[in-house]
Enzyme design. Structure first.
Site, mmCIF file in Angstrom:
data_model
loop_
_atom_site.group_PDB
_atom_site.id
_atom_site.type_symbol
_atom_site.label_atom_id
_atom_site.label_comp_id
_atom_site.label_asym_id
_atom_site.label_seq_id
_atom_site.Cartn_x
_atom_site.Cartn_y
_atom_site.Cartn_z
ATOM 1 N N SER A 168 -48.371 -24.291 44.508
ATOM 2 C CA SER A 168 -47.958 -24.157 45.911
ATOM 3 C C SER A 168 -46.672 -23.378 46.110
ATOM 4 O O SER A 168 -46.240 -23.183 47.247
ATOM 5 C CB SER A 168 -47.812 -25.554 46.539
ATOM 6 O OG SER A 168 -49.072 -26.176 46.620
ATOM 7 N N GLU A 171 0.793 -1.226 0.000
ATOM 8 C CA GLU A 171 0.000 0.000 0.000
ATOM 9 C C GLU A 171 0.825 1.276 0.000
ATOM 10 O O GLU A 171 0.409 2.284 -0.566
ATOM 11 C CB GLU A 171 -0.935 -0.009 1.223
ATOM 12 C CG GLU A 171 -1.954 -1.124 1.237
ATOM 13 C CD GLU A 171 -2.960 -1.001 0.108
ATOM 14 O OE1 GLU A 171 -3.327 0.134 -0.247
ATOM 15 O OE2 GLU A 171 -3.363 -2.045 -0.429
#
Length: 804
Positions: free
Chosen positions: A439, A39
């Site tokens: 319960s 690059e």
């Protein structure tokens, strides 16, 4: 956005872009060399703009008329990536140049290169070299070899066209160009170049490396982030979300839920194969194969379906959790052969088949099978799962379940399983499913009674109720389960054995308004609480999250803590953006409250080490919380002396058999026709709730008959909280509490003991099986002695269930 457990395990990730930020010093020098060679070879020499590159681009433009050479340095690309678009215009290029010059003035070369390495788009939603290394190779960036580094370095110019997954040939050419440039600038030797150039393309897609399965937690975290930051910001901000979930507890909870659902499914029978692909006469079994698996030989390929056809069909079936599809290719007397997705012939032994009696309905099963052929045929497409060293015939459970566990001192969720399979059903039953409590509601009713004059020795009449309802024109007759009535019975035993008519009479003592007010204090929604006596038997609805919060109050001594699952949120740069501030329980406050002076809550600041704004509200006195907690231990361990005929089981005796700890307690819960089953309880430092039922409220969990091939201690009869939800809780707690020190049973100040007569609840002068020490809030202990000593007769010698 990434979601983690409290101990740093990746749970999930969301978003359009995947980034794994890396520091410049952590990037291999060869990867840096590959990027620079490709690059911007003069990166460390220019000041942001490379004159040589500009001249070269200008020459190309003049001679060809094309903008083929951009002359962009790495600094200019950083400027474009952060501030500009990718359109090729002169004005953009001018802006790019000026921005690059400014960036070079503000940052070092290494800082600029670090930005470039982390910002560049490299295909497949990967932004930066850290993400690219994970996406393409499943590695950390420091683990890449030279060929892989060159491949990544070649991606910025054409991340889609030169993608090694979509276009491996073009990607290889681009990689080799990068290697050539590295050779030209002297970054690698000729030998390194030749070896890397000959490497095949090894890239393949690697999804998120999920380390912990907690999809319902991940969805809760995602929803939290979207609500806080908005959808776009949540997905693209690179946030790290740390939950309160611990990986060990979550793994234990998930396994407990799955194993419990499989066990329920097996005892109710086999519903048949997914499909029948073909039907062929059975070949003659090899002699001895059915009795000696070591001599068994896989059947030959079936002429009807080729290997390739079976593989293609199996590939079309998505695995569910740990269930895999398989094709039956051979059936013998006591075993079967299957062909699996990995192209192998595997054996299912008799132990993996013998459970598969026919499912007729939720309440009926066929007779035990005697051979594999009664269940399977060649060509059946079935589910199998690995159990230890062998395969077992399986099926996807139709029943649902949830389990949530949290710390009672601060509400931090340690484990959360919202269902069996999140991929097929995202409905989170922990937070979204409001189901009847059965319960499970009784401890809250009894806590109100203890504040209204009851003691654990108070006698409540265990006798039938037959109440005429003029508005309905019918009589209400709540029943015990089993349908046995013993007359006046102590509160401890009534709660321990979940006696329904005693709970109704206790509600009458408290009053419906008083009971509802009590339940609201624990965090239950007033609108979900019916204003009638069925409230005592659990006709109210609540989510498992609400239930576990309520039980935490008993475990922590009286504080109401709020469950939470998000511990903190960090930015992409590891800055803490959000930190949970849970309300905490305080042991020192409990000691102060237990003193005779009974200081007001707002005067606790003098003794409380916790800032007052962080102190959880106190909704129950430490004395009442202790009494209920101790009674919930009796639900597990029962009481009395079996050798003298006074012993009794609590409804959760199975927990005692497996966990074998005296510092656990809890409560079972079963609704009418077993549509909802619960178990909620505590151990040292943890409180958990398990629920099992069908998502279809009208479907009953049913019952099962004895199975000749069932496991030792198999569950039969009607499904219930103890038998259906309890095993998941038991298994989770058994594993979670391994190595956890025992918790002492130390009553707070203001709680005293007195020896009472088992039959009357009055004081006793006898020191034998007819009496026991009971806890009382000081001043409420009995003052009269029992006149006659009579043994308490056992009522439930085998097992009890509770229904309303």
């Amino acid at each position: 956005m990434r979601i983690y457990s409290a101990d740093g395990k990746l749970i999930s990730q969301f978003g359009e872009k995947r980034r794994i930020p890396v520091r410049y010093d952590d990037v291999p020098s060869q990867l840096v060399n590959a990027i620079l060679a490709t690059e911007d070879a003069r990166f460390f020499e220019h000041k942001g703009v490379d004159p040589i590159g500009v001249i070269r681009a200008a020459v190309v433009l003049i001679t060809t008329g094309r903008k083929a050479q951009g002359a962009s340095t790495i600094t200019m690309q950083v400027a474009r990536n952060f501030f500009l678009t990718r359109e090729k215009t002169y004005i953009r290029k001018v802006k790019e140049i000026f921005l690059a010059l400014k960036i070079e003035q503000l940052l070092t070369k290494e800082q600029i290169l670090e930005l470039y390495l982390n910002r560049s788009f490299l295909g497949n939603r990967a932004y930066g070299v850290g993400a690219a290394a994970q996406v393409y190779y499943g590695k950390e960036v420091g683990e890449l070899d030279l060929a892989q580094m060159a491949m990544i370095a070649g991606l910025p110019q054409a991340p889609s066209a030169a993608n090694p997954i979509r276009n491996p040939e073009r990607a290889m050419k681009r990689r080799n160009v990068v290697l050539s440039r590295m050779l030209e600038v002297g970054a690698i030797s000729q030998e390194e170049f030749e070896l890397a150039r000959l490497e095949p393309v090894s890239a393949r897609y690697h999804g998120a490396e999920i380390e912990l399965s907690a999809p319902y937690v991940a969805e809760m975290a995602r929803d939290f982030m979207v609500q806080r930051y908005g959808e776009e910001e949540a997905y693209t901000g690179g946030y790290k979300v740390y939950t309160t979930i611990t990986s060990e507890a979550q793994t234990m909870a998930r396994q407990a839920v799955k194993e419990n659902l499989y066990a329920y499914d097996r005892r109710h029978g086999y519903r048949g194969p997914i499909a029948s692909l073909w039907q062929m006469p059975e070949p003659n079994a090899q002699p001895g194969a059915e009795t000696d698996p070591a001599r068994a030989v896989a059947p030959a390929e079936d002429p009807t379906w080729t290997r390739e056809q079976m593989l293609e069909r199996l590939a079309s079936v998505t695995p569910v959790e740990d269930l895999e599809p398989a094709v039956v290719t051979g059936v013998e007397e006591k075993q079967a052969w299957v062909f699996t997705r990995d192209g192998q012939h595997r054996l299912i032994p008799w132990e993996g088949l013998n459970w598969a009696r026919e499912f007729i309905s939720d309440t009926r099963q066929g007779p035990a099978i005697n051979s594999a052929g009664e269940v399977l045929s060649r060509g059946d497409l079935i589910w199998v799962r690995q159990v230890e060293e062998s395969l077992m015939l399986a099926q996807v459970p139709e029943v649902s379940s949830a389990l949530v566990a949290m710390r009672p001192d601060n509400g931090a969720i340690q484990a959360l399983v919202g269902g069996y399979d999140f991929r097929n059903n995202q409905y989170n039953r922990v937070t979204q499913a409001k189901r009847q409590l059965g319960s499970n509601i009784k401890p809250f009713i009894y806590s109100a009674a203890l504040e209204h004059g009851y003691t654990l020795a108070t006698l409540v009449n265990n006798a039938p109720i037959n109440q005429w309802d003029r508005s309905q024109g019918t009589a209400w007759r709540p029943k015990n389960s089993p349908d046995v009535y013993t007359g006046p019975t102590r509160v401890r035993k009534g709660l321990g054995q979940s006696v329904n008519v005693m709970a109704v009479r206790t509600l009458r003592h408290v009053g419906i308004d008083g009971a509802i007010d009590q339940l609201v204090k624990f965090g239950f929604n007033r609108d979900d609480l019916p204003r009638n006596e069925s409230l005592a038997l659990g006709s109210a609805v609540a989510t498992p999250m609400e239930v576990v919060r309520g039980f935490a109050t008993f475990a922590n001594g009286g504080f109401k803590v709020d469950p939470y699952v998000i511990e903190r949120v960090d930015s992409a740069l590891d800055q803490v953006l959000y930190q949970a501030q849970p309300r905490l329980a305080c042991d020192e406050c409990l000691k102060a409250l237990a003193q005779p002076s009974q200081p007001e809550e707002n005067s606790l600041a003098a003794v409380c080490p916790i800032p007052q704004e962080q102190l959880a509200p106190i909704i129950l006195s430490p004395q009442v919380a202790f009494l209920i907690k101790d009674t919930l231990r009796s639900v597990v361990w029962g009481g009395g002396d079996w050798s003298q005929g006074t012993g009794w089981n609590g409804t959760a005796w199975r927990a005692a058999q497996l966990i074998k700890r005296r510092d656990i307690g809890g409560k079972t819960g079963t609704t009418n026709e077993s549509r909802d089953t619960w178990f909620s309880g505590f151990g040292p430092g943890i409180v958990a709730t398990a629920w099992v039922g069908f998502d279809d409220h009208s479907r009953e969990l049913g019952r099962t008959a004895w199975d000749n091939y069932g496991p030792r201690g198999q569950i039969t009869g009607a499904e219930s909280g103890a038998k259906t939800a309890g095993p998941a809780w038991n298994q989770f707690m058994y594993h979670y509490l391994q190595g956890v020190p025992s918790e002492s049973r130390t009553p707070p100040e203001g709680v005293v003991t007195a020896r009472i007569d088992l039959a009357t609840g009055k004081l006793s002068r006898r020191n034998d099986y007819s009496s026991m020490f009971e806890y009382f809030i000081a001043g409420t202990e009995p003052t009269e002695y029992a006149e006659s000593q009579q043994s308490e007769q056992p009522v439930f010698e085998q097992e009890t269930e509770e229904l309303f």
